[in-house]
Design an enzyme around this catalytic site. Structure first.
Site, PDB file in Angstrom:
ATOM      1  N   HIS A 195       3.612  -0.047   5.138  1.00 57.24           N
ATOM      2  CA  HIS A 195       3.992  -1.459   5.259  1.00 57.24           C
ATOM      3  C   HIS A 195       5.260  -1.709   4.451  1.00 57.24           C
ATOM      4  O   HIS A 195       5.316  -1.429   3.249  1.00 57.24           O
ATOM      5  CB  HIS A 195       2.857  -2.370   4.770  1.00 57.24           C
ATOM      6  CG  HIS A 195       1.738  -2.469   5.754  1.00 57.24           C
ATOM      7  ND1 HIS A 195       0.429  -2.651   5.387  1.00 57.24           N
ATOM      8  CD2 HIS A 195       1.762  -2.425   7.117  1.00 57.24           C
ATOM      9  CE1 HIS A 195      -0.324  -2.715   6.482  1.00 57.24           C
ATOM     10  NE2 HIS A 195       0.463  -2.569   7.543  1.00 57.24           N
ATOM     11  N   GLU A 198       5.706  -3.584   0.888  1.00 56.88           N
ATOM     12  CA  GLU A 198       4.828  -3.147  -0.203  1.00 56.88           C
ATOM     13  C   GLU A 198       5.533  -2.052  -1.014  1.00 56.88           C
ATOM     14  O   GLU A 198       5.167  -0.881  -0.991  1.00 56.88           O
ATOM     15  CB  GLU A 198       3.482  -2.700   0.390  1.00 56.88           C
ATOM     16  CG  GLU A 198       2.795  -3.871   1.088  1.00 56.88           C
ATOM     17  CD  GLU A 198       1.607  -3.493   1.967  1.00 56.88           C
ATOM     18  OE1 GLU A 198       1.124  -2.354   1.881  1.00 56.88           O
ATOM     19  OE2 GLU A 198       1.173  -4.363   2.758  1.00 56.88           O
ATOM     20  N   HIS A 322      -0.993   1.054  -0.424  1.00 53.69           N
ATOM     21  CA  HIS A 322      -0.588  -0.284   0.028  1.00 53.69           C
ATOM     22  C   HIS A 322      -0.543  -1.180  -1.201  1.00 53.69           C
ATOM     23  O   HIS A 322      -0.919  -0.782  -2.293  1.00 53.69           O
ATOM     24  CB  HIS A 322      -1.632  -0.851   1.002  1.00 53.69           C
ATOM     25  CG  HIS A 322      -1.647  -0.198   2.349  1.00 53.69           C
ATOM     26  ND1 HIS A 322      -1.179  -0.822   3.482  1.00 53.69           N
ATOM     27  CD2 HIS A 322      -2.093   1.026   2.749  1.00 53.69           C
ATOM     28  CE1 HIS A 322      -1.339  -0.015   4.527  1.00 53.69           C
ATOM     29  NE2 HIS A 322      -1.891   1.117   4.113  1.00 53.69           N
ATOM     30  N   GLU A 392      -5.124   0.000  -2.479  1.00 59.76           N
ATOM     31  CA  GLU A 392      -4.386  -1.266  -2.558  1.00 59.76           C
ATOM     32  C   GLU A 392      -3.991  -1.443  -4.018  1.00 59.76           C
ATOM     33  O   GLU A 392      -4.832  -1.692  -4.880  1.00 59.76           O
ATOM     34  CB  GLU A 392      -5.287  -2.434  -2.128  1.00 59.76           C
ATOM     35  CG  GLU A 392      -5.524  -2.520  -0.639  1.00 59.76           C
ATOM     36  CD  GLU A 392      -4.391  -3.225   0.103  1.00 59.76           C
ATOM     37  OE1 GLU A 392      -3.449  -3.733  -0.535  1.00 59.76           O
ATOM     38  OE2 GLU A 392      -4.461  -3.259   1.341  1.00 59.76           O
TER      39      GLU A 392
END
Ligand code: 0X9
Ligand code: ZN
Length: 428
Positions: A195, A198, A322, A392
């Site tokens: 992504h 990010e 991420h 994450e």
């Protein structure tokens, strides 16, 4: 003739910024740079090389620590413009054919970028306050420097191209195989930044690569390096990243740079894998941030990652980085179903729990965050039983500033090393 001309060229171009000044690839020094306050004034835009146009040529930096190697480069047709102060590297201009020739030989190309970037004045960099984050070129350069400094254990290769033709670079740490060839050693694969916005998800695997090289002689790390096949792709979506930082302003851009049928841009690469493709948590609407694309694996970037996994069936463990939720997620994310194999489930839970302890994040099944189909980790597990985790990272947004980098990297290096320790036998 050329040899005589060089000093003249150097003298006439002495006003050029020291583009070849050796930047550090050591983990400690990288962190020092990150912790230093940003310079007060904006960095000057790269200057055009006098008399040069953007015409498909490249500005290239090459390791050439002795006179003989510099001479050979001149004979090859490399146009040396700058010799670094320490005389270890040279920078200059090469066309594509020469660059390819040099890259395919034993010559150590440390960085290359289209001359266009120098002469057009277009900014492709982070806002000044976040200048310590690595853009595509800086990420590429650092990977190459790490491989050049550790040629016995590391190599860099491209897993394929993006929509806009950028290479997706992989640093491989393997004592017996270089480049893309097969290996029987158990593989661990760290990937970041699928992504675009990010950016911390590039810093973590990239700085982990630097940390690994710095610690290559620690007995524990030495053992992993000699027994495992370690792959690090810090920037899986470079087109999106470069777009997100264009003109020195964040664009809040998540997807790749595909031109969609309705004229909008971007497919969400983490909805484009063939795992319950485009069912829950994904959108068929092209302008949406979670647009799954016209079909599974419609995108070159997701195909490159798929083909990379398929070419390296020895990969046992995987993290896709991420940001930002401070979570360690394990499959499945596209369904509330548990993975069917209880042994795998136990290993996934155990490893996620331990990585959560080491980072201070929360471990949970990916679908607990939300159900989202077409996710890369689900596909890797379903296809090859790769124990695949979505990490994450932390932060208060997509652009948490430079201050979070050090702590985030330190914590995640511990989790990554733990994953290495589990790779040869994840079911221990
Ligand atoms: O939605 C995603 O792709 C990931 N979160 S992010 O905010 N970085 O976009 C989470 C992926 C986790 N996987 C599933 N829940 N399927
Ligand atoms: Zn993400």
């Amino acid at each position: 003739m050329k040899k005589i001309l060089v000093p003249l060229i150097l003298a006439s171009l002495s006003v050029l910024p020291s583009l070849a000044a050796a930047s550090s690839s050591s983990y400690a020094q990288l962190l020092e740079q990150i912790s230093a306050p940003p310079p007060a004034a904006p960095a000057p835009a790269p200057k055009a090389v006098p008399g040069q146009r953007a015409d498909g040529r490249y500005w290239v930096t090459i390791a050439a620590p002795d006179k003989r190697s510099r001479t050979r480069l001149l004979e090859e047709g490399f146009d040396i413009v700058v010799v670094s102060k320490d005389r270890r590297t040279v920078s200059g201009i090469a066309d594509k054919a020469l660059l390819d020739r040099l890259s395919s030989r034993a010559v150590s190309v440390l960085s290359s970028r289209p001359l266009a970037d120098y002469s057009s004045g277009v900014s492709r960099d982070f806002p000044q306050a976040d200048a310590v984050y690595h853009n595509y070129q800086e990420t590429t350069d650092l990977l190459r420097q790490l491989a050049a400094k550790n040629p016995d254990i590391a190599s860099v290769f491209s897993i394929g191209k993006t929509v806009q033709g950028r290479d997706i670079w992989c640093l491989r740490v393997n004592t017996s195989v270089k480049g893309n060839g097969p290996s029987d050693k158990p593989g661990a694969f760290f990937m970041g930044n699928i992504h675009a916005r990010e950016h911390l998800a590039d810093e973590v695997p990239l700085l982990f690569a630097s940390w690994l090289m710095d610690h290559r002689n620690d007995p524990e790390i030495k053992n992993y390096i000699s027994t495992l096949d370690i792959f690090i792709i810090p920037m899986a979506n470079p087109d999106g990243v470069e777009y997100d930082i264009k003109d020195g302003q964040y664009q809040y851009f998540r997807k790749n740079m595909e031109k969609n049928s309705d004229g909008s841009f971007g497919v969400d690469l983490n909805r484009n894998f063939d795992s319950w493709w485009c069912r829950e948590g994904a959108s068929h609407y092209p302008p949406s941030d979670t647009y799954c694309g016209p079909k599974a694996f419609s995108e070159p970037e997701s195909r490159d990652i798929r083909d990379f996994f398929l070419a390296h069936k020895n990969i046992k463990t995987h993290i896709s980085y991420h940001s930002y939720a401070s979570e360690i997620l394990y499959p499945y994310g596209g369904s509330d179903e548990d993975v069917a194999d209880p042994r795998d489930k136990a290993a996934l839970v155990k490893i996620a729990d331990q990585m959560a302890k080491l980072t201070g994040y929360t471990a949970e099944k990916s679908s607990a965050l939300y159900i989202a189909t077409g996710d890369s980790c689900d596909w890797a597990y379903a296809t090859d039983k790769v124990l695949a985790f979505t990490v994450e990272l932390e932060g208060d947004g997509f652009y948490p500033g430079p201050a979070v980098i050090k702590g985030t990297v330190d914590r995640n290096v511990k989790a990554a090393v733990y994953l290495l320790s589990m790779t040869a036998n994840p079911y221990q």
